[in-house]
Structures are given as structure tokens and as C-alpha cells.
Scaffold this motif. Structure first.
Motif, mmCIF file in Angstrom:
data_model
loop_
_atom_site.group_PDB
_atom_site.id
_atom_site.type_symbol
_atom_site.label_atom_id
_atom_site.label_comp_id
_atom_site.label_asym_id
_atom_site.label_seq_id
_atom_site.Cartn_x
_atom_site.Cartn_y
_atom_site.Cartn_z
ATOM 1 N N GLY A 1 -0.917 8.026 -7.854
ATOM 2 C CA GLY A 1 -1.618 6.751 -7.834
ATOM 3 C C GLY A 1 -1.044 5.744 -6.862
ATOM 4 O O GLY A 1 -0.096 6.008 -6.116
ATOM 5 N N ARG A 2 -1.614 4.531 -6.919
ATOM 6 C CA ARG A 2 -1.266 3.473 -5.957
ATOM 7 C C ARG A 2 0.172 2.982 -6.096
ATOM 8 O O ARG A 2 0.759 2.478 -5.147
ATOM 9 N N VAL A 3 0.748 3.110 -7.297
ATOM 10 C CA VAL A 3 2.098 2.572 -7.496
ATOM 11 C C VAL A 3 3.104 3.254 -6.568
ATOM 12 O O VAL A 3 4.113 2.647 -6.173
ATOM 13 N N LEU A 4 2.836 4.487 -6.168
ATOM 14 C CA LEU A 4 3.756 5.194 -5.269
ATOM 15 C C LEU A 4 3.878 4.476 -3.928
ATOM 16 O O LEU A 4 4.966 4.414 -3.343
ATOM 17 N N THR A 5 2.772 3.931 -3.447
ATOM 18 C CA THR A 5 2.799 3.218 -2.163
ATOM 19 C C THR A 5 3.679 1.975 -2.261
ATOM 20 O O THR A 5 4.483 1.688 -1.357
ATOM 21 N N TYR A 6 3.541 1.223 -3.366
ATOM 22 C CA TYR A 6 4.383 0.028 -3.552
ATOM 23 C C TYR A 6 5.854 0.407 -3.664
ATOM 24 O O TYR A 6 6.722 -0.222 -3.030
ATOM 25 N N LYS B 1 5.315 -11.971 -6.652
ATOM 26 C CA LYS B 1 4.060 -11.568 -7.285
ATOM 27 C C LYS B 1 4.318 -10.477 -8.320
ATOM 28 O O LYS B 1 5.377 -9.843 -8.343
ATOM 29 N N ILE B 2 3.313 -10.274 -9.144
ATOM 30 C CA ILE B 2 3.310 -9.170 -10.104
ATOM 31 C C ILE B 2 2.249 -8.174 -9.644
ATOM 32 O O ILE B 2 1.121 -8.560 -9.349
ATOM 33 N N VAL B 3 2.630 -6.906 -9.573
ATOM 34 C CA VAL B 3 1.677 -5.848 -9.234
ATOM 35 C C VAL B 3 1.652 -4.852 -10.385
ATOM 36 O O VAL B 3 2.691 -4.296 -10.762
ATOM 37 N N ILE B 4 0.472 -4.647 -10.956
ATOM 38 C CA ILE B 4 0.296 -3.611 -11.972
ATOM 39 C C ILE B 4 -0.535 -2.508 -11.330
ATOM 40 O O ILE B 4 -1.651 -2.756 -10.868
ATOM 41 N N ALA B 5 0.028 -1.300 -11.271
ATOM 42 C CA ALA B 5 -0.659 -0.206 -10.572
ATOM 43 C C ALA B 5 -0.416 1.111 -11.288
ATOM 44 O O ALA B 5 0.626 1.322 -11.924
ATOM 45 N N GLY B 6 -1.386 2.023 -11.195
ATOM 46 C CA GLY B 6 -1.227 3.356 -11.764
ATOM 47 C C GLY B 6 -0.391 4.227 -10.821
ATOM 48 O O GLY B 6 -0.296 3.945 -9.630
ATOM 49 N N SER B 7 0.334 5.217 -11.364
ATOM 50 C CA SER B 7 0.198 5.691 -12.732
ATOM 51 C C SER B 7 1.402 5.302 -13.585
ATOM 52 O O SER B 7 2.449 4.940 -13.054
ATOM 53 N N GLY B 8 1.210 5.418 -14.898
ATOM 54 C CA GLY B 8 2.210 4.926 -15.846
ATOM 55 C C GLY B 8 3.529 5.656 -15.830
ATOM 56 O O GLY B 8 4.571 5.081 -16.144
ATOM 57 N N MET B 9 3.513 6.956 -15.475
ATOM 58 C CA MET B 9 4.758 7.731 -15.395
ATOM 59 C C MET B 9 5.212 7.919 -13.947
ATOM 60 O O MET B 9 6.066 8.743 -13.661
ATOM 61 N N VAL B 10 4.586 7.171 -13.020
ATOM 62 C CA VAL B 10 4.921 7.207 -11.593
ATOM 63 C C VAL B 10 4.725 8.623 -11.026
ATOM 64 O O VAL B 10 5.446 9.050 -10.129
ATOM 65 N N THR B 11 3.744 9.335 -11.546
ATOM 66 C CA THR B 11 3.477 10.694 -11.068
ATOM 67 C C THR B 11 2.490 10.713 -9.908
ATOM 68 O O THR B 11 2.353 11.718 -9.216
ATOM 69 N N THR C 1 -4.308 -2.963 -0.697
ATOM 70 C CA THR C 1 -2.977 -2.556 -1.184
ATOM 71 C C THR C 1 -1.914 -2.941 -0.161
ATOM 72 O O THR C 1 -0.889 -3.551 -0.500
ATOM 73 N N TRP C 2 -2.162 -2.619 1.100
ATOM 74 C CA TRP C 2 -1.185 -2.924 2.151
ATOM 75 C C TRP C 2 -1.092 -4.429 2.407
ATOM 76 O O TRP C 2 -0.002 -4.946 2.691
ATOM 77 N N GLU C 3 -2.201 -5.124 2.284
ATOM 78 C CA GLU C 3 -2.163 -6.586 2.427
ATOM 79 C C GLU C 3 -1.308 -7.197 1.314
ATOM 80 O O GLU C 3 -0.567 -8.168 1.547
ATOM 81 N N THR C 4 -1.364 -6.616 0.123
ATOM 82 C CA THR C 4 -0.566 -7.106 -1.002
ATOM 83 C C THR C 4 0.917 -6.835 -0.769
ATOM 84 O O THR C 4 1.768 -7.695 -1.032
ATOM 85 N N ILE C 5 1.231 -5.648 -0.255
ATOM 86 C CA ILE C 5 2.636 -5.328 0.053
ATOM 87 C C ILE C 5 3.180 -6.291 1.103
ATOM 88 O O ILE C 5 4.331 -6.751 1.019
ATOM 89 N N ASP C 6 2.349 -6.629 2.094
ATOM 90 C CA ASP C 6 2.786 -7.521 3.176
ATOM 91 C C ASP C 6 2.802 -8.996 2.771
ATOM 92 O O ASP C 6 3.345 -9.837 3.499
ATOM 93 N N ASP C 7 2.215 -9.322 1.628
ATOM 94 C CA ASP C 7 2.202 -10.696 1.120
ATOM 95 C C ASP C 7 3.624 -11.077 0.706
ATOM 96 O O ASP C 7 4.238 -10.437 -0.161
ATOM 97 N N ASN C 8 4.180 -12.110 1.328
ATOM 98 C CA ASN C 8 5.591 -12.461 1.108
ATOM 99 C C ASN C 8 5.851 -13.249 -0.173
ATOM 100 O O ASN C 8 7.001 -13.501 -0.528
ATOM 101 N N ARG C 9 4.797 -13.624 -0.861
ATOM 102 C CA ARG C 9 4.992 -14.401 -2.094
ATOM 103 C C ARG C 9 5.578 -13.527 -3.205
ATOM 104 O O ARG C 9 5.356 -12.319 -3.251
#
Length: 457
Positions: free
Chosen positions: A338-343, A326-336, A316-324
Motif C-alpha cells: 500500500g501507499r504507506v510504503l512510499t511514505y 502533518k499526520i498521514v494515515i495510509a494503508g496497509s496496517g501491517m506495513v505489508t 501522495t508525492w505532493e504530501t511527502i514534499d509538503d514541509n508542514r
């Protein structure tokens, strides 16, 4: 057998979430769904209260489908004394197992984090339920096949009927002493990317129908064109497209659409990261139950191979640090959670970021706040400015809209003695009531939370 049935509306009455409906008879007591409340704080607090019933007297729980707001209260039910069977279709129980284990893990981690960083009012903060309690719940699961009448007692039988929405989802028909009770569960949509059209009931003496979009028609959006524009704009801005997504169905649908767009040369080969441990497990359910969806195994494998499936939090952190871009699909759907909070915690304050909301956003959730244009948002006890562009696609919803619901009901050959509107917010419920009364001239009720209805049969 006594000549009445008692129905208690223990959830999803006047609100969307927390589905729980208790049917009490002289032969058997049946709970339809056992979900958690989500959204507004006063609703979430209800999850911590014991049910106002004798839980040990419930003989069986029948599940319409595996979403958290339909299964997430099960471990608490067992804690309060339930010892019966939990019955549903095989894919629903597979989804429910994934969701219960995942949410238990999140509950434990959030309690641990809150205690460590001391941002909870509770000392100590406790998990809503533990992984051990989830596993104890799963041991009570019993599979029943779809479209098969099952005798529960002398005068009671039931069956599950395919309903679209998510893999394994059904509506439930229960015959009690010659009267048919129909619980719609969540009704799916026709012409879905991955699922067949919902079946429809032919008879209902008492109909309990969801009303999530009872006041709305889904917009006639060109989903692929909207996605293409957003993706190209993301590349132009050299930014990130973050899509908070429900792990069940929505994630797989998004994967399919994005893979199809790439395959048709409509979008470039932008890196796509799938960061949802639960969503990855749901992909396995699609593989295990191919008859429950329209995706061929060849397309399934090609779609999965096109994506970068994230396996660990380090990735997850390697993806955040990736400068390209990109599209990230992450849970949860209502942002309550899950991983989407970190992004979002790292990227929501950047104007080059786009957040795309692709499903229903309940009141009180971060997703609804973003949809409503909030200027800052709170993660893990701190506020972050919202400088990202916020977009939404309504028509990817897995819920039937008002017209779909009316079409679903129009196959019922009789006039029900009563229709109960559930699983909706007040404005949706009232608009749907008026629509049903106008179209069908049926008796329509909008039950309140904890209301008990005595039905003479």
C-alpha cells in the motif's frame, strides 16, 4: 443423512491468518471463510498451493466478514473449480468487493514492478490473482440479511449474527441435523467508537472460536491522551506522524478520534491526510449502510470534510514534499503493502518522523519488525535505516481480548461437546485453552493446519 460431519481446518489453525473451514455433510458442503495467509514467508507460500480438497464439491461459501485473511483466497478458489454461491451480509460483500479489487490491483502492480526491476526470484513474477479474476469472483456474491435463519437443505440451516469488529462482520450459526455449529469469525469489542456491541450465541454444540488475543488483555490506555501527546511532539519536532492503518474500520475510527480531538480543541488544526484508496471506498460503505454503525450522517460529513482525502499517487508525492508538520494515515496496517510504503521509504530515516502502529502486527510483517525494534527495514528490494520514533497503541485493536472472549462465551447456556481454538498464534492458543478449561471446564481442542475432524452427530 449420515450421522457425522467432517470438518477440515484449511487455514487459521495454529496461526492467525488464512481462515478456511470446510464442513462436509451428506447434504451440503460448506466453506466458512476463504482467506489468504499473511505474515511469515512459509505461510504466504501456502497461498500458492491448491487446497487439498475437491473444490468443485463445495456448494456454498459463507463469509464472517470482509478482511483479506477471510476473503482474499476466493479468486483462487474459483480458479480451482468452485462454482457455488458466496453468501454474507450486504456490508461484508461490499467490503469484500473493495478488498478483492484493491488487492488484485496491488498484485498486478507488484508483479509488474518486480519484473521491470528484476528483484523477484520468479521469472516472470505473476500476480496472485488479477482484477479480472476478482471481478469474476464478485459475480458469485449473494446477500443475506443478518439474524435470519436460512434453509440450505432438509437438515441444514444457518444465520449471520452481528459481531462488531468491522462493518458487516458476523458470527455464523449452522444447525446440522439438530446440532449447532458456531463459527465466531473475529469478535469485536464492547464500547467501540463506531460499532455496536457484538451479539452473543446462546447455544453451541461445537464452537470454533478465534484466539487472536487469547493470552492478552488490552491495556487500559487513554487513547486520546496518547494521540494528543504524540501529535504535539510531532509538531514540536516539525516532523511527520505516519500511521499505517487497516483500511477497514481502523482508518475510520482514527478519523473519528482525530476529528473529535480537534472539535474539542484538544489538538491544533494540524493537516491530516488520508491516503488509502481502499479506505476511501470503505467510507462510502459507511455512508451506504448507516444502520450498521453508530456514526450520524452529520458527524460523518463533518469528519470527512476535516480531512485531506488523497485521490491520486501524484498527491501522495505532493504530501511527502509538503514541509508542514502533518499526520498521514495510509494503508496497509501491517506495513505489508500500500501507499504507506512510499511514505516510510522517504521518511523513516528521519528522526523527526514518528510511526504509530495501531493494530495487530502478524509475525513476519514489516509492522512486527518495527514493533520489535528493527534497526533497518526493506522496501522494494532495498534496506533503509530506521531512525524514526516507533510508537504503538494496542488498545485500538478491533479484536476482543481474552476477557472479552470469555464474556462472549459465557452467554452460551449449554456445555459444548467440543471447543476448537482457531485464529491464534501458538502461545495465545495454549493460554486461552487453559483459561477456558479453568473457567468453563469445557473440552478444548487446538487443531493443526489441514487437520480433519470427524464429528459424530
Amino acid at each position: 443423512m449420515e450421522n457425522f460431519v467432517r470438518v477440515s481446518f484449511l487455514g487459521a489453525a495454529g496461526v492467525v491468518t488464512g481462515s478456511k473451514f470446510l464442513i462436509e455433510t451428506s447434504e451440503k458442503n460448506i466453506l466458512i471463510d476463504c482467506g489468504m495467509f499473511q505474515g511469515l514467508k512459509e505461510l504466504r507460500q501456502l497461498n500458492w498451493e491448491n487446497l487439498p480438497i475437491d473444490v468443485s464439491a463445495i456448494d456454498v461459501v459463507l463469509l464472517t466478514h470482509g478482511h483479506l485473511d477471510h476473503v482474499g483466497y476466493l479468486p483462487r478458489l474459483i480458479k480451482q473449480g468452485f462454482r457455488g454461491k458466496i453468501i454474507s451480509t450486504a456490508p461484508t460483500l461490499a467490503i469484500a468487493e473493495i478488498i478483492l479489487k484493491d488487492s488484485a490491483k496491488i498484485h498486478e502492480e507488484e508483479a509488474e514492478k518486480a519484473n521491470k526491476e528484476k528483484y523477484s526470484k520468479h521469472n516472470p513474477a505473476l500476480p496472485f490473482y488479477t482484477i479480472r479474476e476478482a471481478e469474476k469472483t464478485i459475480r458469485l456474491f449473494n446477500v443475506e440479511i443478518e439474524d435470519n435463519w436460512v434453509t440450505l437443505s432438509e437438515h441444514i440451516s444457518y444465520r449471520f449474527q452481528y459481531n462488531g469488529h468491522i462493518i458487516g462482520a458476523t458470527f455464523i450459526e449452522i444447525d446440522i441435523n439438530g446440532k449447532r455449529f458456531v463459527f465466531s469469525g473475529d469478535i469485536g469489542r464492547r464500547n467501540d467508537y463506531l460499532l455496536d456491541d457484538p451479539k452473543t450465541p446462546e447455544w453451541a454444540d461445537f464452537l470454533f472460536i478465534e484466539s487472536t488475543y487469547g493470552n492478552k488483555l488490552h491495556p487500559d490506555e487513554d487513547i486520546e491522551a496518547i494521540l494528543t501527546t504524540i501529535i504535539k511532539d510531532t509538531i514540536y519536532k516539525k516532523g511527520n506522524l505516519i500511521i499505517p492503518s487497516f483500511a477497514v474500520e481502523r482508518l475510520q475510527t482514527l478519523m473519528y478520534i482525530l476529528w473529535s480531538l480537534y472539535k474539542k480543541n484538544i489538538i491544533p488544526n494540524i493537516p491530516i491526510f488520508i491516503d488509502s484508496p481502499m479506505g476511501n471506498n470503505v467510507l462510502d460503505v459507511f455512508k451506504r449502510f448507516p444502520k450498521w454503525h453508530k456514526l450520524s450522517m452529520q458527524d460523518y460529513n463533518a469528519m470527512c470534510n476535516h480531512m485531506n482525502i488523497i485521490k491520486s499517487y501524484r498527491e501522495t508525492w505532493e504530501t511527502i514534499d509538503d514541509n508542514r508538520s502533518k499526520i498521514v494515515i495510509a494503508g496497509s496496517g501491517m506495513v505489508t503493502g500500500g501507499r504507506v510504503l512510499t511514505y516510510l521509504q522517504q521518511l523513516i530515516d528521519e528522526p523527526s518522523t514518528t510511526v504509530l502502529l495501531v493494530g495487530y502486527q502478524a509475525e513476519g510483517t514489516r509492522g512486527r519488525q518495527l514493533l520489535d525494534g528493527v534497526h533497518e527495514i526493506r522496501f522494494f528490494g532495498k534496506y533503509y535505516p530506521v531512525k524514526a520514533s516507533i510508537k504503538s497503541i494496542e488498545s485500538l485493536s478491533a479484536h476482543a481480548d481474552q476477557q472479552d472472549l470469555i464474556n462472549w462465551m459465557s452467554h452460551i447456556k449449554n456445555s459444548p461437546e467440543n471447543v476448537y481454538l482457531i485464529h491464534g498464534e501458538p502461545t495465545a492458543l495454549d493460554a486461552f485453552r487453559v483459561k477456558i478449561e479453568t473457567v468453563f471446564h469445557w473440552n478444548v481442542n487446538i487443531p493443526k493446519l489441514t487437520q480433519v475432524e470427524k464429528i459424530i452427530i
